[in-house]
Design an enzyme around this catalytic site. Structure first.
Site, short mmCIF file in Angstrom:
data_model
loop_
_atom_site.label_atom_id
_atom_site.label_comp_id
_atom_site.label_asym_id
_atom_site.label_seq_id
_atom_site.Cartn_x
_atom_site.Cartn_y
_atom_site.Cartn_z
N GLU A 43 0.83 -1.19 0.00
CA GLU A 43 0.00 0.00 0.00
C GLU A 43 0.87 1.25 0.00
OE1 GLU A 43 -2.68 -0.20 3.28
OE2 GLU A 43 -3.78 -1.93 2.48
N HIS A 88 -8.02 1.16 1.83
CA HIS A 88 -7.89 0.76 3.25
C HIS A 88 -8.72 1.69 4.14
CE1 HIS A 88 -4.99 -1.49 6.13
NE2 HIS A 88 -6.18 -1.36 6.68
#
Length: 443
Positions: free
Chosen positions: A303, A326
């Site tokens: 990420e 997220h």
């Protein structure tokens, strides 16, 4: 970076309302009982909060007399944090800040750190334990936010909303019911029936879904949910599968190509757990082959560290696939609850010595002790330390009013309440005990 001293009145009203409904009533009452007893120098406590910790935490610190608080919107690099943490007593972080061993070695005054999030993968826990630094997190405060998102994603994918939305934005009128279904009467398979999974279960039943679940540990089902003994059986019978497992060696690539192929043809996969639990390349292949009808993924193995950094995934550009950054637990309500929860634990540890909820210091829930000195002693867990402590206190003719001990594999935590008439030499004596890591006189 700015010192926080304004804009807290609205949060204060919310906090008072939450006190009234009992969210933190027990802890609040406990602190009130200690208000006149504690002699800890609050004006000397330096608190650093990173990554935009919610104002509810700042307000709670203010309410308890802590005003040397600095709030930073973003995270710091390892070098920046090493330099800033030297004079910090309490630290608040979220998921991006890395508390490495090197950083913790520079934190000579750090008593505790709070991860204002669910996970603590960003913390070098071994170093925290070895340094006697109490680490707290908030594992349950955003469960409702995640659960609601799962239900919303399930409905959107079952109705093929991503495709309809994209077509409409492109000027295409795709009005057809083909391939679009209600979720009522469909089977939702939940893998991991913990705090989030069980809440998903309750919400799913309330809209008419049949719920089955699989967990490696025996769990009591809620409502009419049915436990499935074999994971493969759940995959074969579920119309929608949602993942709610921790990130461990056992769950890495839990949903690989072979396992996803065992899902019903035309089913949907949702992952709001951890990025390495489901193989995105396998999901891509089975979306393109039409074995999977759709997917929603909120967590990824790699990420971006900042909002402006590029994001690349195997799942980009696929039909009926929803990708989110997220944000499963990222609601204002969740962040406010997390702020209150973690700040409450940090204040409790600082003012009472209670380590309940700590992931590094053995958990002790401590009663109020009037007319006493409370001594906190963290040491390496080796035989003979408690005996040495008691021997030293006996030599000082200390009247022990209460004593509490809890250990884990690495360290022990002893809390001793001694009569106020006892000599002030007790603190110096405890500092000289072999295998001592940290000693603090609370009041």
């Amino acid at each position: 970076m700015e010192m926080v001293n304004t804009g807290l009145k609205s949060v204060n009203k919310k906090l008072m309302a939450r006190h009234q409904v009992g969210l933190i009533c027990c802890t609040y009452d406990y602190f009130c009982a200690m208000e006149n007893a504690t002699s800890y120098p609050k004006e000397k406590i330096n608190i650093l909060l990173l990554e935009g910790v919610h104002p509810s935490a700042i307000q709670l610190f203010h309410d308890h007399g802590y005003h040397s608080i600095e709030s930073v919107k973003g995270s710091l690099t390892e070098e920046e944090l090493r330099n800033r943490i030297r004079n910090i007593h309490l630290l608040g972080i979220r998921s991006k800040t890395q508390l490495t061993g090197s950083v913790l070695q520079s934190a000579g005054k750090l008593l505790a750190a709070g991860a204002f999030c669910i996970g603590t993968n960003q913390v070098d826990m071994k170093s925290a334990i070895a340094s006697g630094i109490a680490i707290f997190n908030s594992p349950y405060s955003n469960t409702r936010s995640v659960a609601e998102m799962v239900i919303g994603l399930s409905i959107m994918l079952a109705r093929r909303i991503p495709e309809k939305n994209q077509a409409a934005h492109l000027g295409l009128w795709d009005k057809t019911s083909e391939g679009c279904n209600e979720v009522r009467g469909k089977t939702l398979g939940i893998i991991g029936y913990g705090h989030i999974g069980s809440q998903v279960s309750v919400l799913a039943e309330s809209i008419g879904m049949r719920v089955v679940f699989y967990d490696v540990e025996p769990k009591l089902s809620l409502g009419n949910a049915t436990r499935i003994a074999q994971l493969d059986q759940l995959l074969k019978t579920s119309d929608i599968v949602t993942l709610h497992v921790p990130g461990t060696a056992d769950t890495k690539n839990l949903m690989d190509l072979n396992r996803i192929r065992k899902m019903k043809k035309g089913s949907i996969l949702i992952n709001l757990s951890r990025g390495d639990v489901a193989d995105t390349a396998a999901i891509r292949k089975l979306i393109l082959s039409h074995h999977l009808r759709g997917a929603a993924v909120d967590v990824f193995a790699n990420e971006p560290k900042a909002n402006n950094d590029p994001f690349v995934s195997d799942l980009q550009g696929l039909p009926n696939v929803i990708l989110t950054p997220h944000i499963g637990g990222s609601t204002m309500e969740a962040q406010e609850n997390i702020g209150i929860d973690v700040a409450t634990k940090l204040i409790s540890f600082l003012e009472t010595g209670s380590s309940t909820g700590s992931l590094s210091v053995p958990a002790l829930s401590l009663p109020v002790q009037q007319n006493a000195h409370r001594m906190l002693h963290i040491h390496r867990n080796v035989p003979g330390v408690l005996s040495e402590i008691n021997g030293l206190l006996s030599g000082l003719k200390a009247n022990i009013l209460g004593q509490y001990l809890k250990t884990n594999n690495d360290i022990g935590y002893v809390v001793v309440d001694i009569d106020k008439k006892t000599s002030s030499r007790a603190l110096s004596a405890l500092k000289n005990v072999k295998h001592t890591i940290k000693v603090r006189q609370l009041y």
